[in-house]
Design a protein around this motif. Structure first.
Motif, PDB file in Angstrom:
ATOM      1  N   GLY A 221       0.804  -1.220   0.000  1.00  0.00           N
ATOM      2  CA  GLY A 221       0.000   0.000   0.000  1.00  0.00           C
ATOM      3  C   GLY A 221       0.837   1.269   0.000  1.00  0.00           C
ATOM      4  N   LEU A 222       2.096   1.176  -0.411  1.00  0.00           N
ATOM      5  CA  LEU A 222       2.995   2.325  -0.449  1.00  0.00           C
ATOM      6  C   LEU A 222       3.044   2.911  -1.858  1.00  0.00           C
ATOM      7  N   TYR A 223       3.062   4.228  -1.934  1.00  0.00           N
ATOM      8  CA  TYR A 223       3.071   4.920  -3.217  1.00  0.00           C
ATOM      9  C   TYR A 223       4.440   5.535  -3.502  1.00  0.00           C
ATOM     10  N   ASP A 224       4.778   5.574  -4.788  1.00  0.00           N
ATOM     11  CA  ASP A 224       5.968   6.288  -5.268  1.00  0.00           C
ATOM     12  C   ASP A 224       7.268   5.759  -4.673  1.00  0.00           C
ATOM     13  N   MET A 225       7.306   4.489  -4.321  1.00  0.00           N
ATOM     14  CA  MET A 225       8.582   3.919  -3.894  1.00  0.00           C
ATOM     15  C   MET A 225       9.547   3.836  -5.070  1.00  0.00           C
ATOM     16  N   TRP A 230      14.029  10.435  -6.081  1.00  0.00           N
ATOM     17  CA  TRP A 230      14.940   9.646  -5.266  1.00  0.00           C
ATOM     18  C   TRP A 230      14.661   9.962  -3.794  1.00  0.00           C
ATOM     19  N   GLU A 231      14.983   9.019  -2.903  1.00  0.00           N
ATOM     20  CA  GLU A 231      14.713   9.240  -1.485  1.00  0.00           C
ATOM     21  C   GLU A 231      15.959   8.983  -0.642  1.00  0.00           C
ATOM     22  N   TRP A 232      16.198   9.923   0.282  1.00  0.00           N
ATOM     23  CA  TRP A 232      17.323   9.783   1.202  1.00  0.00           C
ATOM     24  C   TRP A 232      17.123   8.578   2.128  1.00  0.00           C
ATOM     25  N   THR A 233      18.208   7.896   2.435  1.00  0.00           N
ATOM     26  CA  THR A 233      18.197   6.918   3.524  1.00  0.00           C
ATOM     27  C   THR A 233      19.246   7.336   4.550  1.00  0.00           C
ATOM     28  N   GLY A 281      15.127   5.681  -7.582  1.00  0.00           N
ATOM     29  CA  GLY A 281      15.071   6.329  -8.884  1.00  0.00           C
ATOM     30  C   GLY A 281      14.157   7.543  -8.855  1.00  0.00           C
ATOM     31  N   SER A 282      13.980   8.181 -10.010  1.00  0.00           N
ATOM     32  CA  SER A 282      13.156   9.394 -10.062  1.00  0.00           C
ATOM     33  C   SER A 282      12.468   9.503 -11.408  1.00  0.00           C
ATOM     34  N   HIS A 283      11.812  10.638 -11.610  1.00  0.00           N
ATOM     35  CA  HIS A 283      11.148  10.897 -12.886  1.00  0.00           C
ATOM     36  C   HIS A 283      12.147  11.076 -14.025  1.00  0.00           C
ATOM     37  N   LEU A 284      13.442  11.107 -13.716  1.00  0.00           N
ATOM     38  CA  LEU A 284      14.471  11.252 -14.744  1.00  0.00           C
ATOM     39  C   LEU A 284      15.096   9.916 -15.136  1.00  0.00           C
ATOM     40  N   CYS A 285      14.720   8.828 -14.503  1.00  0.00           N
ATOM     41  CA  CYS A 285      15.279   7.517 -14.838  1.00  0.00           C
ATOM     42  C   CYS A 285      14.615   6.976 -16.105  1.00  0.00           C
ATOM     43  N   ALA A 286      15.432   6.396 -16.978  1.00  0.00           N
ATOM     44  CA  ALA A 286      14.933   5.906 -18.261  1.00  0.00           C
ATOM     45  C   ALA A 286      15.726   4.682 -18.695  1.00  0.00           C
ATOM     46  N   PRO A 287      15.130   3.783 -19.486  1.00  0.00           N
ATOM     47  CA  PRO A 287      15.856   2.588 -19.936  1.00  0.00           C
ATOM     48  C   PRO A 287      17.140   2.907 -20.679  1.00  0.00           C
ATOM     49  N   ASN A 288      17.181   4.034 -21.385  1.00  0.00           N
ATOM     50  CA  ASN A 288      18.376   4.357 -22.155  1.00  0.00           C
ATOM     51  C   ASN A 288      19.465   5.041 -21.333  1.00  0.00           C
ATOM     52  N   TYR A 289      19.154   5.366 -20.051  1.00  0.00           N
ATOM     53  CA  TYR A 289      20.121   6.162 -19.292  1.00  0.00           C
ATOM     54  C   TYR A 289      20.373   5.629 -17.886  1.00  0.00           C
ATOM     55  N   THR A 307      18.687  18.675  -4.909  1.00  0.00           N
ATOM     56  CA  THR A 307      18.392  18.708  -6.339  1.00  0.00           C
ATOM     57  C   THR A 307      16.887  18.739  -6.554  1.00  0.00           C
ATOM     58  N   SER A 308      16.496  18.910  -7.811  1.00  0.00           N
ATOM     59  CA  SER A 308      15.075  18.970  -8.161  1.00  0.00           C
ATOM     60  C   SER A 308      14.439  17.598  -8.291  1.00  0.00           C
ATOM     61  N   HIS A 309      15.197  16.523  -8.010  1.00  0.00           N
ATOM     62  CA  HIS A 309      14.599  15.182  -8.130  1.00  0.00           C
ATOM     63  C   HIS A 309      14.883  14.287  -6.922  1.00  0.00           C
ATOM     64  N   VAL A 310      15.227  14.899  -5.772  1.00  0.00           N
ATOM     65  CA  VAL A 310      15.493  14.123  -4.551  1.00  0.00           C
ATOM     66  C   VAL A 310      14.587  14.592  -3.429  1.00  0.00           C
ATOM     67  N   GLY A 311      13.900  13.649  -2.797  1.00  0.00           N
ATOM     68  CA  GLY A 311      13.056  13.920  -1.637  1.00  0.00           C
ATOM     69  C   GLY A 311      13.316  12.880  -0.557  1.00  0.00           C
ATOM     70  N   PHE A 312      12.282  12.527   0.213  1.00  0.00           N
ATOM     71  CA  PHE A 312      12.476  11.550   1.295  1.00  0.00           C
ATOM     72  C   PHE A 312      11.141  11.135   1.869  1.00  0.00           C
ATOM     73  N   ARG A 313      11.156  10.081   2.649  1.00  0.00           N
ATOM     74  CA  ARG A 313      10.038   9.679   3.505  1.00  0.00           C
ATOM     75  C   ARG A 313      10.625   9.165   4.805  1.00  0.00           C
ATOM     76  N   CYS A 314       9.785   8.999   5.809  1.00  0.00           N
ATOM     77  CA  CYS A 314      10.266   8.651   7.152  1.00  0.00           C
ATOM     78  C   CYS A 314       9.753   7.292   7.599  1.00  0.00           C
ATOM     79  N   VAL A 315      10.375   6.774   8.639  1.00  0.00           N
ATOM     80  CA  VAL A 315       9.957   5.520   9.256  1.00  0.00           C
ATOM     81  C   VAL A 315       9.829   5.718  10.757  1.00  0.00           C
ATOM     82  N   LYS A 316       9.166   4.755  11.375  1.00  0.00           N
ATOM     83  CA  LYS A 316       9.049   4.720  12.829  1.00  0.00           C
ATOM     84  C   LYS A 316       9.291   3.292  13.274  1.00  0.00           C
ATOM     85  N   ARG A 317      10.284   3.103  14.124  1.00  0.00           N
ATOM     86  CA  ARG A 317      10.575   1.778  14.633  1.00  0.00           C
ATOM     87  C   ARG A 317       9.456   1.299  15.547  1.00  0.00           C
TER      88      ARG A 317
END
Length: 324
Positions: A221-225, A230-233, A281-289, A307-317
């Motif tokens: 049930g997770l979106y945009d994984m 891209w997402e920071w870890t 990955g992000s909206h800039l990832c493509a099979p040719n690149y 950058t314009s293509h890096v974000g993040f999400r959080c977790v809770k232990r």
């Protein structure tokens, strides 16, 4: 190796906007693609909560209003951190993708520019703003910014193992939804459509981030994984994964990245800025690149970079019976 799950009925404290991910064992990484994804190796993770979507501009705005926080991109860099930098470049700003008409070779400076004035409030720099973008993932956020938000929210950034386990959605496929990139021709994530970076098949204005939940959720049930941003870890970068455990008794549990020393960029030894692992990955990832729009895909990013293509999400232990 199929994913194996454990029943963890305790410690499931409900968290708004978050999804519970059961603990389990899975094969992390891949031996079939980029060298930094290898070797594939089994690991165990405990159950945890994770944000259903990347943190949006709307949610990040709540954090900034409550705290007065100023992001990395909104402040001029400290010259001591960047020996040899041109003085005229030491101004507030962030990296922005600009689609070129033509390219000559692999030099990324043909489609990436350091845009003065670009930040999370003004994602394209200049007079751009967040109108129509409140439910897009926040971008132009550094690792420091993402961690500051997580601290404010009483959460954490995911480890690479947590992130990858959640992205797989209970499957052991190539992608978060199976083994085919576009099943029956259907786009399952916001990735580049066309030939990167010069040609996009998307409508004008649709080449960048999309509203969260615009594409199907994975099995958890997770979106945009996959795609969108891209997402920071929390993990430091390393050029390869550790070797698989020789015996099932010794499979790593809740593994973390190696130490900070492995994370520095050997191509820039004079700059001692740690790098962290990006996932998804992000909206800039493509099979040719860039085919890193897979759960096993990973990328190194300096902590200070936004950058314009890096974000993040959080977790809770999960809170165990021994924790208050």
């Amino acid at each position: 190796m199929a994913l194996a799950f454990e029943d963890e009925p305790a410690a499931r404290e409900p968290s708004e906007g978050m999804i519970w991910i059961p603990g389990g064992t899975f094969v992390m990484g891949s031996d079939r693609h980029y060298p930094e994804e290898a070797p594939a190796h089994p690991v165990k993770v405990d159950g945890f909560w994770i944000d259903e979507t990347p943190v949006t501009n709307r949610r990040f705005m709540e954090f900034v209003k409550a705290t007065g926080y100023v992001t990395t991109a909104e402040k001029a860099p400290d010259p001591q951190d960047y020996p040899g930098a041109l003085p005229e470049m030491l101004r507030a700003g962030s990296l922005l993708f600009v689609q070129p008409k033509t390219v000559n070779g692999p030099d990324i400076s043909q489609w990436w520019t350091f845009k003065f004035g670009a930040n999370w409030r003004r994602p394209l720099g200049g007079i751009s703003d967040l109108r129509g973008r409140l439910d897009h993932p926040v971008v132009h956020v550094s690792f420091r910014d993402a961690r500051a938000y997580a601290d404010w929210a009483g959460l954490e950034l995911p480890t690479e193992a947590q992130w990858e386990f959640a992205a797989r959605g209970g499957l052991d496929g190539e992608y978060a939804w199976g083994d085919e990139l576009m099943p029956e021709g259907k786009a399952m994530a916001n990735t580049w459509a066309g030939t990167f970076p010069t040609h996009s098949n998307k409508p004008r204005g649709g080449e960048r981030t999309s509203i969260v939940r615009s594409f199907p959720a994975n099995g958890y049930g997770l979106y945009d994984m996959i795609g969108n941003v891209w997402e920071w870890t929390a993990d430091y970068w390393s050029a390869r994964h550790p070797e698989p455990a020789k015996h099932s008794c010794c499979i790593p549990q809740n593994p973390r990245g190696l130490g900070v020393e492995t994370s520095y960029d050997p191509r820039q030894p004079e700059i001692r800025i740690p790098r962290r692992v990006l996932k998804g990955g992000s909206h800039l990832c493509a099979p040719n690149y860039c085919r890193r729009y897979r759960p096993a895909g990973r990328h190194a990013e300096p902590e200070d970079t936004s950058t314009s293509h890096v974000g993040f999400r959080c977790v809770k232990r999960a809170v165990t019976s021994g924790e208050a």
